[in-house]
Scaffold this motif. Structure first.
Motif, mmCIF file in Angstrom:
data_model
loop_
_atom_site.group_PDB
_atom_site.id
_atom_site.type_symbol
_atom_site.label_atom_id
_atom_site.label_comp_id
_atom_site.label_asym_id
_atom_site.label_seq_id
_atom_site.Cartn_x
_atom_site.Cartn_y
_atom_site.Cartn_z
ATOM 1 N N GLY A 187 -22.480 5.253 -1.618
ATOM 2 C CA GLY A 187 -21.167 5.030 -2.206
ATOM 3 C C GLY A 187 -21.143 3.747 -3.023
ATOM 4 N N SER A 188 -20.305 3.725 -4.021
ATOM 5 C CA SER A 188 -20.139 2.555 -4.857
ATOM 6 C C SER A 188 -18.826 1.879 -4.486
ATOM 7 N N ILE A 189 -18.904 0.647 -4.012
ATOM 8 C CA ILE A 189 -17.716 -0.046 -3.539
ATOM 9 C C ILE A 189 -17.161 -0.914 -4.664
ATOM 10 N N GLY A 190 -15.955 -0.619 -5.051
ATOM 11 C CA GLY A 190 -15.286 -1.364 -6.106
ATOM 12 C C GLY A 190 -13.856 -0.880 -6.221
ATOM 13 N N ASN A 191 -13.195 -1.273 -7.276
ATOM 14 C CA ASN A 191 -11.830 -0.829 -7.529
ATOM 15 C C ASN A 191 -11.794 -0.206 -8.918
ATOM 16 N N PRO A 192 -11.602 1.091 -8.999
ATOM 17 C CA PRO A 192 -11.177 2.023 -7.961
ATOM 18 C C PRO A 192 -12.305 2.348 -6.984
ATOM 19 N N LEU A 193 -11.901 2.758 -5.782
ATOM 20 C CA LEU A 193 -12.842 3.025 -4.700
ATOM 21 C C LEU A 193 -12.885 4.514 -4.372
ATOM 22 N N ASP A 194 -14.074 5.099 -4.513
ATOM 23 C CA ASP A 194 -14.312 6.483 -4.100
ATOM 24 C C ASP A 194 -14.932 6.420 -2.710
ATOM 25 N N THR A 195 -14.185 6.826 -1.695
ATOM 26 C CA THR A 195 -14.667 6.723 -0.317
ATOM 27 C C THR A 195 -15.575 7.881 0.074
ATOM 28 N N THR A 196 -15.947 8.713 -0.880
ATOM 29 C CA THR A 196 -16.775 9.903 -0.637
ATOM 30 C C THR A 196 -16.098 10.743 0.427
ATOM 31 N N ASP A 197 -16.832 11.231 1.380
ATOM 32 C CA ASP A 197 -16.237 12.079 2.425
ATOM 33 C C ASP A 197 -15.735 11.260 3.608
ATOM 34 N N ARG A 198 -15.767 9.941 3.503
ATOM 35 C CA ARG A 198 -15.422 9.076 4.627
ATOM 36 C C ARG A 198 -14.001 8.534 4.576
ATOM 37 N N GLY A 199 -13.200 9.007 3.642
ATOM 38 C CA GLY A 199 -11.858 8.473 3.462
ATOM 39 C C GLY A 199 -11.011 8.432 4.715
ATOM 40 N N VAL A 200 -11.112 9.478 5.505
ATOM 41 C CA VAL A 200 -10.291 9.542 6.710
ATOM 42 C C VAL A 200 -10.715 8.479 7.708
ATOM 43 N N ALA A 244 -9.515 6.839 -3.207
ATOM 44 C CA ALA A 244 -9.427 8.294 -3.054
ATOM 45 C C ALA A 244 -10.765 8.832 -2.567
ATOM 46 N N VAL A 245 -10.771 10.086 -2.140
ATOM 47 C CA VAL A 245 -12.008 10.727 -1.689
ATOM 48 C C VAL A 245 -12.649 11.559 -2.786
ATOM 49 N N SER A 246 -12.089 11.528 -3.975
ATOM 50 C CA SER A 246 -12.613 12.326 -5.077
ATOM 51 C C SER A 246 -12.954 11.433 -6.269
ATOM 52 N N MET A 285 0.844 -1.164 0.000
ATOM 53 C CA MET A 285 0.000 0.000 0.000
ATOM 54 C C MET A 285 0.893 1.232 0.000
ATOM 55 N N ILE A 286 0.501 2.221 -0.767
ATOM 56 C CA ILE A 286 1.198 3.499 -0.785
ATOM 57 C C ILE A 286 0.169 4.567 -0.452
ATOM 58 N N ALA A 287 0.341 5.250 0.662
ATOM 59 C CA ALA A 287 -0.567 6.334 1.051
ATOM 60 C C ALA A 287 -0.010 7.644 0.524
ATOM 61 N N VAL A 288 -0.880 8.456 -0.078
ATOM 62 C CA VAL A 288 -0.465 9.754 -0.612
ATOM 63 C C VAL A 288 -1.345 10.841 -0.043
ATOM 64 N N ASP A 289 -0.813 12.059 -0.028
ATOM 65 C CA ASP A 289 -1.541 13.193 0.540
ATOM 66 C C ASP A 289 -2.227 14.070 -0.496
ATOM 67 N N ASP A 290 -1.810 13.970 -1.749
ATOM 68 C CA ASP A 290 -2.438 14.811 -2.768
ATOM 69 C C ASP A 290 -2.293 14.154 -4.142
ATOM 70 N N PHE A 291 -2.918 14.769 -5.134
ATOM 71 C CA PHE A 291 -2.945 14.185 -6.465
ATOM 72 C C PHE A 291 -1.554 14.105 -7.086
ATOM 73 N N ASP A 292 -0.701 15.084 -6.824
ATOM 74 C CA ASP A 292 0.661 15.047 -7.370
ATOM 75 C C ASP A 292 1.424 13.823 -6.866
ATOM 76 N N GLU A 293 1.300 13.535 -5.575
ATOM 77 C CA GLU A 293 1.952 12.359 -5.022
ATOM 78 C C GLU A 293 1.358 11.081 -5.620
ATOM 79 N N LEU A 294 0.058 11.083 -5.870
ATOM 80 C CA LEU A 294 -0.584 9.925 -6.482
ATOM 81 C C LEU A 294 -0.012 9.666 -7.871
ATOM 82 N N ALA A 295 0.079 10.712 -8.673
ATOM 83 C CA ALA A 295 0.615 10.560 -10.023
ATOM 84 C C ALA A 295 2.062 10.073 -9.982
ATOM 85 N N GLU A 296 2.859 10.607 -9.070
ATOM 86 C CA GLU A 296 4.253 10.178 -8.945
ATOM 87 C C GLU A 296 4.339 8.724 -8.491
ATOM 88 N N SER A 297 3.448 8.315 -7.608
ATOM 89 C CA SER A 297 3.447 6.933 -7.121
ATOM 90 C C SER A 297 3.080 5.957 -8.225
#
Length: 89
Positions: A72-85, A33-35, A1-13
């Motif tokens: 929410g729609s659970i699948g891969n990719p997963l949008d956790t809505t506002d519950r990501g944290v 992601a939450v988006s 698992m790789i945790a990222v803080d923003d979209f730039d880190e996601l793209a780099e990962s």
């Protein structure tokens, strides 16, 4: 698992994962992601790069249903809505 803080880190990962090959492309990756917009973009990029986004295990889906809102729609990719944290804890 790789945790990222923003979209730039996601793209780099994603770029790093494509170069390092761990895990292998055959195994695939899970994207969370939450988006919904970010999720759509990453899914498109994964498809273009030939990276598999496998289905989540039934046990994983069951646990996510307990913490994510019903709309929410659970699948891969997963949008956790506002519950990501909350999912991460």
């Amino acid at each position: 698992m790789i945790a990222v803080d923003d979209f730039d880190e996601l793209a780099e990962s994603v770029e790093l994962a494509l170069k390092v090959r761990v895990p292998s492309r055959d195994d695939g990756v899970a994207v969370i992601a939450v988006s919904g917009g970010e999720i759509s973009l990453v899914a498109d990029l994964a498809e273009r790069a030939g990276v598999r986004l496998p289905q989540l295990a039934s046990e994983t889906v069951a646990r996510l249903r307990k913490v994510l809102p019903a709309f929410g729609s659970i699948g891969n990719p997963l949008d956790t809505t506002d519950r990501g944290v909350y999912v991460a804890q």
